[in-house]
Scaffold this active site. Structure first.
Site, PDB file in Angstrom:
ATOM      1  N   CYS A   1       0.800  -1.230   0.000  1.00 34.20           N
ATOM      2  CA  CYS A   1       0.000   0.000   0.000  1.00 34.20           C
ATOM      3  C   CYS A   1       0.834   1.281   0.000  1.00 34.20           C
ATOM      4  CB  CYS A   1      -0.977   0.022   1.167  1.00 34.20           C
ATOM      5  SG  CYS A   1      -1.175  -1.528   2.015  1.00 34.20           S
TER       6      CYS A   1
ATOM      7  N   ARG B   1       6.958 -11.101   5.290  1.00 32.64           N
ATOM      8  CA  ARG B   1       6.410 -11.039   6.640  1.00 32.64           C
ATOM      9  C   ARG B   1       7.002 -12.161   7.468  1.00 32.64           C
ATOM     10  NH1 ARG B   1       0.051 -10.266   5.037  1.00 32.64           N
ATOM     11  NH2 ARG B   1       0.339  -8.327   3.869  1.00 32.64           N
TER      12      ARG B   1
ATOM     13  N   GLN C   1       1.107 -11.203  -3.519  1.00 31.50           N
ATOM     14  CA  GLN C   1      -0.332 -10.953  -3.543  1.00 31.50           C
ATOM     15  C   GLN C   1      -0.745 -10.438  -4.910  1.00 31.50           C
ATOM     16  OE1 GLN C   1       0.001  -7.977  -0.406  1.00 31.50           O
ATOM     17  NE2 GLN C   1      -1.342  -9.233   0.856  1.00 31.50           N
TER      18      GLN C   1
ATOM     19  N   ASP D   1      -2.266  -7.895  -5.488  1.00 28.38           N
ATOM     20  CA  ASP D   1      -2.665  -6.746  -4.685  1.00 28.38           C
ATOM     21  C   ASP D   1      -3.195  -5.623  -5.570  1.00 28.38           C
ATOM     22  OD1 ASP D   1      -3.060  -5.414  -2.373  1.00 28.38           O
ATOM     23  OD2 ASP D   1      -0.946  -5.180  -1.848  1.00 28.38           O
TER      24      ASP D   1
ATOM     25  N   HIS E   1      -5.028  -1.341  -5.146  1.00 32.74           N
ATOM     26  CA  HIS E   1      -5.607  -0.286  -4.317  1.00 32.74           C
ATOM     27  C   HIS E   1      -6.415   0.653  -5.179  1.00 32.74           C
ATOM     28  CE1 HIS E   1      -2.212  -1.771  -1.921  1.00 32.74           C
ATOM     29  NE2 HIS E   1      -3.051  -1.590  -0.921  1.00 32.74           N
TER      30      HIS E   1
ATOM     31  N   LYS F   1     -14.830  -4.245   6.091  1.00 31.90           N
ATOM     32  CA  LYS F   1     -14.314  -5.019   4.958  1.00 31.90           C
ATOM     33  C   LYS F   1     -15.261  -6.152   4.593  1.00 31.90           C
ATOM     34  CE  LYS F   1     -11.764  -8.312   7.782  1.00 31.90           C
ATOM     35  NZ  LYS F   1     -10.611  -9.167   7.937  1.00 31.90           N
TER      36      LYS F   1
ATOM     37  N   HIS G   1      -8.158  -1.487  -0.130  1.00 30.73           N
ATOM     38  CA  HIS G   1      -7.154  -2.531  -0.373  1.00 30.73           C
ATOM     39  C   HIS G   1      -7.917  -3.751  -0.879  1.00 30.73           C
ATOM     40  CE1 HIS G   1      -4.374  -0.506   2.588  1.00 30.73           C
ATOM     41  NE2 HIS G   1      -5.528  -0.145   3.093  1.00 30.73           N
TER      42      HIS G   1
HETATM   43 ZN   LIG Z   1      -3.032  -2.511   0.907  1.00 25.01          ZN
END
Ligand SMILES: [Zn+2]
Ligand SMILES: [Zn+2]
Length: 651
Positions: A335, A364, A382, A384, A386, A471, A519
């Site tokens: 992000c 992580r 991911q 991912d 945004h 979410k 996200h």
């Molecule tokens: Zn994010």
């Protein structure tokens, strides 16, 4: 007292004498069934024969409900402890909770080690106790009396001392001559326990601390019926066969080298083929839904992670390194990088939403990441993305993402059972959340509306939202009935706010406004998703995902030259194709290709070579003889392009 009994149709309201039990009330209102094992009184789960002394609402709890199964398993743990105590003098039961994953129960007991024979005897004894059909009775005692009752068991003494304040009462549950210190509730009697099985014995420590006493953990599971137990055990067996770690090594998809990087997967050429197909597919979908691909570095100075809040909230999970008096952190999330890209220019309300996507690999430190294969790794890629949206655009953008979820799982993977979970804030404890009540309400309503507009039923998880926004999570059911949480659509009022990145767009009145950040990930983590679909397909991937799509085999050395020509032609068409021109018999070649779950086998013998044709056999052993190579190429292309989950060419 006035009691309302909840039924499927509504409420039955009636006066009862104080002290009437839940069971009597259900009997007298005709709402007691053979599968009723407990009640909920004014929302609190309690025993069926508990005396009621005030006005309120009673709801029957059935043995096959979620709460009923919990009670069933808890009682199974008590019956287990009772069986052990009857068989092993001096055994001291410590704690016996219900477990969700795996679904079942265990009891930690101080006793000598057990072998398989011991387990069998305990299970037999449990069946005997079930047959004796002891009533399970709740009794209350003062703390000092509880301590006397359990003076023989130091573990229970410690639990009583920790949980019952001096001068107060607490409960025990009694069945036959077995008594346990316990809050309950429990089954009415032991014969309600029907489908159960002990599954494992392991070592545990009192309170989970290795410095404490070593205990024997006996674990098992229980279901409302024998049939459900059998189904569950069959599913567990099937899951073992489908274990992606096993299939991953048989099919040569990935390797782990924990001595150099625990939980850092390395993808082989075959595993990378699957990864690339999934990424290419998702890239097209992202483009179609307005997400523009970006790329961001894998590490930043901690100044960025301080601004994003990761240094204060996530530091323990970050890989940090010092270089020339500066501290850098591997990115635990993508992000902040996307925010820096958003900040490169001024945005007008007309340009919103801004949408970025990235196959971002994040790092992580996961403590339990060593043994779960791809399901829990420390380098996570991911899918991912945004979106930066105006408040009035939340509903539409979330809808856009729900459409993507539908396209991926329902249209492409043909998985129709999805569970949508909406996490909202705890309305009784609003101070722990960031953002105004107004924005929470608007955003939560937008999430609800986008779900409802698509006719998607959802479960509300009140109080489970992160502190920075509500979410939607999506659980996806696999081929053997397990649900995996994959997609996430997470709203964020925190990172865009003035104390963090202070993001702005200019509204129609020329005033700067703060956007909301969304996200999102559809696969979730690519690594975990590959693990999940490997188990879902049991390694028999659809053609478009198969690491090797076609294998060429020759029947004899004579036809090798023609087989090589076919191999080359298919390779030039861009298919993932290999060849087995070894001296093995044709049957062995077929067996080997089935082991590797190769979708199509092209067989070349004398007949095929002289007719300038091929024979095709699929991994379900269906065969088409003497077809033209051109026709096969056309069919493979179509099957790949349509992402069909079935093999159709030989059907
Ligand atoms: Zn994010
Ligand atoms: Zn208990």
């Amino acid at each position: 007292m006035l009691i309302k009994v909840q039924t499927r149709e509504g409420f039955i309201e009636r006066e009862f004498k104080n002290g009437t039990t839940g069971k009597e009330i259900l009997e007298q209102t005709g709402t007691l069934t053979s599968s009723t094992i407990a009640i909920k009184f004014n929302g609190t789960l309690t025993d069926l024969d508990r005396e009621i002394n005030e006005d309120g609402i009673i709801a029957p709890v059935l043995i096959n409900s979620e709460e009923g199964i919990h009670i069933l398993r808890h009682s199974a743990a008590h019956i287990l402890a009772q069986a052990v105590m009857e068989l092993y003098k001096g055994a001291l039961p410590a704690v016996g909770p219900v477990t969700d994953d795996p679904p079942g129960f265990f009891y930690d007991i101080q006793m000598d080690d057990l072998d398989d024979d011991g387990i069998r005897k305990i299970e037999e004894k449990m069946r005997e106790i079930v047959k004796r059909d002891y009533k399970i009775k709740r009794k209350e005692f003062e703390r000092k009396d509880l301590l006397k009752m359990f003076a023989w068991n130091k573990f229970k003494v410690q639990l009583i001392e920790e949980n019952v304040p001096p001068g107060q009462k607490s409960s025990v549950y009694e069945q036959g001559d077995f008594v346990d210190f316990c809050r309950g509730p429990h089954l009415p009697s032991t014969s309600y326990l029907k489908g159960f099985k002990l599954l494992s014995v392991s070592r545990a420590y009192w309170k989970g601390n290795e410095m404490n006493e070593s205990l024997v953990r006996i674990a098992g599971t229980a279901f409302p019926s024998e049939t459900e137990l059998k189904e569950y055990l069959a599913m567990v067996e099937e899951a073992k066969k489908r274990d992606h770690r096993k299939i991953g090594s048989e099919m040569d998809l990935f390797v782990m080298r924990p001595e150099y990087g625990p939980a850092f997967p390395l993808y082989t050429p075959k595993g990378t083929a699957i990864r690339n197909e999934l990424m290419n597919y998702m890239k097209q979908l992202n483009w179609k839904h307005g997400y523009e691909e970006v790329w961001t570095p894998h590490a930043f100075k901690t100044t960025l992670w301080e601004k994003s809040g990761h240094m204060s909230h996530y530091r323990d999970n970050m890989f940090l390194m010092d270089i020339e008096n500066e501290t850098y952190g591997m990115k635990p999330m993508n992000c902040p990088g996307h925010i820096l890209i958003f900040q490169r220019k001024a945005w007008s309300y007309r340009e919103m939403p801004a949408r970025f996507s990235e196959f971002g690999t994040v790092y992580r430190y996961e403590r339990s990441g060593v043994t779960s294969g791809l399901l829990r790794v420390r380098s996570i890629t991911q899918d991912d993305g945004h979106a930066f949206v105006r408040i009035d655009q939340i509903e539409e953008e979330v809808g856009n993402l729900l459409d993507m979820v539908n396209e991926v799982f329902v249209d492409t993977f043909k998985i129709r059972e999805l569970k949508f979970k909406l996490s909202t804030r705890d309305e009784n404890n609003t101070s722990k959340y960031t953002g105004s009540s107004e924005i929470w309400e608007k955003a939560t309503n937008s999430l609800k509306k986008s779900l409802e507009k698509r006719g998607l039923s959802y479960e509300i998880k009140e109080g489970e939202a992160a502190f920075y926004g509500p979410k939607i999570d999506v659980d996806v059911r696999d081929a053997i009935g397990r649900y995996w949480q994959l997609s996430t659509i997470q709203l964020d009022f925190f990172m865009p706010d003035s104390s963090h990145f202070d993001l702005k767009y200019i509204d129609e009145n020329n005033t700067p406004q703060q956007p909301v950040m969304i996200h999102r990930a559809i696969f979730g983590s690519l690594d975990r998703f590959i693990g999940v679909i490997t188990e879902h397909f049991a390694g028999s991937f659809p053609l478009w995902l198969s690491p090797i799509q076609v294998r060429i085999v020759n029947i004899s050395e004579k036809t090798r030259e023609y087989a090589q020509k076919v191999h080359l032609e298919l390779r030039e068409q861009g298919f993932r194709v290999d060849a087995d021109f070894s001296q093995d018999t044709i049957n062995k070649k077929i067996r080997n290709s089935h082991k590797e779950k190769i979708p199509y086998l092209v067989i070349i013998g004398d007949k095929e070579a002289s007719a300038n044709r091929i024979s095709v056999r699929d991994r379900k052993d269906r065969q088409k003889n003497l077809i033209e190579l051109g026709e096969f190429i056309k069919n493979v292309k179509e099957e790949v392009a349509s992402k069909n989950t079935e093999l159709n060419i030989c059907s």
